[in-house]
Structures are given as C-alpha cells and as structure tokens.
Design an enzyme around this catalytic site. Structure first.
Site: not given
Ligand SMILES: *Cc1c(COP(=O)(O)O)cnc(C)c1O
Length: 398
Positions: A72, A180, A238, A326
C-alpha cells in the site's frame, strides 16, 4: 503464544490457509519468471493474470488497470508522486485530509519540500471530511485530491462518491487509499469517479509486501520504479508471483459472502462497543458510529496512558493497538485523534481494537474483563483521576 486474542487486524492479518496453499507452488515447482516465453514462465504469467482479474473485478475495474506494487505504501507514493511529475505543467497544488495514513501524509510533506503546495482539509468530530472546506480548497492549479476510503485508526468511511464527483466536475484527479476498505465494503471505481486507488494484500488475510495501484485507463502517470518492462512498462521488477497469487486468493475469499461476513463482524463489534460503554466509565467512542468499518473499534479512556494499557493487555495475551502501528513507540499522540478534536491527554489514552472473522464473543468478554481490571489499576495510579474524583477535573463522557 498460541492462545493470544488478536484484535489488531488493521495493522496486519494472518494469511488465510487457502492463501498459503495457493502461494506455495509458486515458490517451488512453478518458479518460472512470468516474463519468460517458455511454459514454466507462462504458468506464472497466467497465475498473475488470474489474480489481476479477481482484484480488478473487486473494484469494478479492468484487469489492464491494475498494477502490482510492493504494498500500500508504494502504491500511495506512486499515485501522488506520479501525478505531480506528470501534471507539473498544470499546477503544483494537492489537496488531502488531516487524517490520512502516513504513506500519504509523509509523501505530501516530501513534495512540500520540493515546492508543491498542500492543503490539508479538516474533518468533523467523527472523522468525516468537511466537504465545504474541500470545495473551498480547490484552486485552478489543483492537480490532485487524495482522500482515504476508510480510516485505519477510527474506521470512518468517507463520502468517496461525493468527493469523486466533485473532483471530476473540476477536472482534478482523485486518488483514494482503499487499503482498509478493500474486501470489507463494496468499492466501485467507476461509480465513485476514482482515478487511482491503492490496495494492500496483508490487510485482508493475504501476504505482506504486495499490493496494487489501480490507474484508470487513459490516465497518464509515469513510472516510479525504473527497470524492466513489467506491469505494462510502468512498474519494473520481476513480478512477485507467490505474493500476487496470495493477494488474488485473499481478495476472492474476502469477496465471497462479503456482506454476510461484514454483518457478523459488525454484530461482534457493536457488542464489544456496548459492553465497553456500559462497563468502563469515562470513555469515548472515536469515529462515526454508522459510517464505520465493520471491524473497527476505537475508544479513548480518560486518565489512562495508552502505551501502558497496551503493554498490560499484551501481558494478558491480548494484541491491540493505540492507533496506527507506525506511530506506536513515538511520543506524539495520533494525528487522527487530534484532528477529530481530542485534547492531547485524551488522545494519549486511546485503544484500537480491529476484529477479524475469527474473533468470538467469548474473546470479547475476556477483553472487556481485562480492560476493566487494567483501567481501574491505571486510574488508581493517576493523580489526575484522584483530582477528578475529588471534583477538581472534568470528564469526557456526555
Ligand atoms: C496499512 C496501510 C497502508 C500501508 O500498506 P502497506 O502494504 O503496509 O505498505 C496504507 N494505508 C492504509 C490506510 C493502511 O492501513
């Protein structure tokens, strides 16, 4: 610890057994490079294509509009930086909200350092974006609006269609972080006028380190990772074949009976919310009660220190969060809780419980019992609580 009560599914989830089973052959016998011509490579290519189709279907997009990323965070970075680069001639103004995930906020801060101007639109006391403020923030040089589909801390679901319609009527691109939301609530990128959408596998029982960015057909944004010609020349490297296969399987599972599952989890969520409200005084539910992710609970407890609460819950085998993983360990209270208007000392005493299908009512009862005991103990050590009991302090409960 095998009998842990896991209520931190907004931080990450356990890979479903079916996900793992589908992934495994792509580590061993089906190890071909998806870009190779021979059969073994084509097998990997086909597996990635199937996953692409499932994920596209889940958001009502075309499979050619899905670009796999390493999660994400990468998708958010790509969307925002990509637009900035491609539309620099049009302007350098971006609109986002005060309650975005750090993957969006910190990307915007980085761009602010590069001469971009960022408007952070506020939210109401439940975390819903202020549409009037959003409308007022729009300028002739605005190139992008980025608003999270559903908030990761307080679960509030934004009026995404309304925002998309506004953006599209003004000729501004619209990106949403749906990490989410995917697999929990229905998403239709066309109906909501979404130009770009970020998703991640590990928030819906898929593997970590894989996600995707939906980029509407015809939208021009540049590469963010340079190298080979993978992902239609836009995202080099890849392909993460096992990860992508796991992502596709996870989305397929999440989509099957999504509304039934959401109803079941909502039932448990509301049970837990009510029980906490009844059993623990001086608490406040954060986030919109109705426009809320089915699995999100977020409470502030007055006269309680959130980190201490988490540690004591952990000692009882309960995994929860104070907001976003985080920011755990950092001294600042959650920016989301401050943005909905909580004073610092209340924001500090917050707890997020994010449920999965595996959680039970018995677990919910155990969590409330533990919370009651821990909060009573923490309050008994709080000088502020002592003052309050003597009538020298105010409380947050209406
Ligand atoms: C967890 C999260 C991310 C980050 O995604 P990752 O795959 O852990 O990098 C970004 N946005 C939201 C809303 C999240 O909950």
């Amino acid at each position: 610890m095998s009998n842990i009560i896991y209520m931190d599914n907004a931080a990450t989830t356990k890979a479903a057994p079916e996900v793992l089973k589908e992934m495994l052959p792509y580590f061993s016998e089906n190890y071909g490079n998806p870009n190779s011509i021979y059969g073994l490579g084509q097998k990997s290519q086909k597996a990635m294509m199937e996953a692409r189709e499932i994920i596209a279907g889940a958001i009502k997009a075309e499979k050619s509009e899905i670009y796999f990323t390493a999660g994400g965070t990468e998708a958010d970075n790509w969307a925002i930086k990509g637009v900035c680069e491609a539309y620099a001639d049009k302007g350098k103004h971006i609109i986002t909200s005060t309650i975005e995930h750090h993957a969006v906020l910190h990307t915007c801060e980085y761009l602010a350092g590069k001469g971009y101007q960022i408007s952070y639109v506020g939210v109401d006391e439940n975390g819903l974006i202020l549409m009037d403020e959003l409308k007022k923030a729009i300028r002739p040089d605005t190139i992008l609006i980025s608003v999270c589909f559903a908030n990761n801390e307080i679960g509030t679901i934004q009026p995404i269609r309304e925002i998309g319609e506004l953006a599209s009527s003004k000729g501004i691109l619209f990106h949403t972080d749906a990490v989410q939301a995917l697999g929990k609530i229905s998403i239709d990128v066309k109906e909501c006028h979404i130009d770009m959408l970020s998703a991640s596998a590990h928030k819906l029982n898929g593997p970590k380190g894989v996600g995707c960015l939906y980029i509407r057909a015809g939208l021009k944004i540049g590469s963010f990772i340079h190298g080979g010609a993978q992902e239609r020349k836009l995202r080099a490297g890849t392909g993460n074949v096992p990860g992508v296969v796991g992502f596709g399987t996870a989305v397929k599972l999440a989509l099957a009976n999504m509304s039934d599952k959401a109803e079941k989890i909502t039932g448990l969520r509301d049970y837990l919310i009510e029980k906490i409200r009844v059993e623990i005084p001086y608490c406040r539910l954060n986030g919109d009660y109705k426009k809320r992710l089915p699995n999100n609970i977020n409470f502030s407890f007055q006269f309680v220190e959130g980190e201490a609460l988490l540690i004591m819950l952990d000692m009882k085998g309960i995994a929860a969060s104070s907001g976003s993983a985080c920011s755990s360990g950092s001294a600042d209270p959650s920016h989301v809780l401050l943005a909905i208007g909580l004073p610092h000392e209340i924001a500090y005493g917050s707890l997020r419980l994010s449920l999965s299908e595996e959680n039970t009512f018995a677990e919910a009862d155990m969590v409330v019992t533990a919370l009651k005991e821990i909060i009573t103990k923490l309050r008994s050590m709080s000088p502020l609580y002592e003052d309050f009991i003597k009538g020298e302090n105010t409380c947050i409960q209406k």
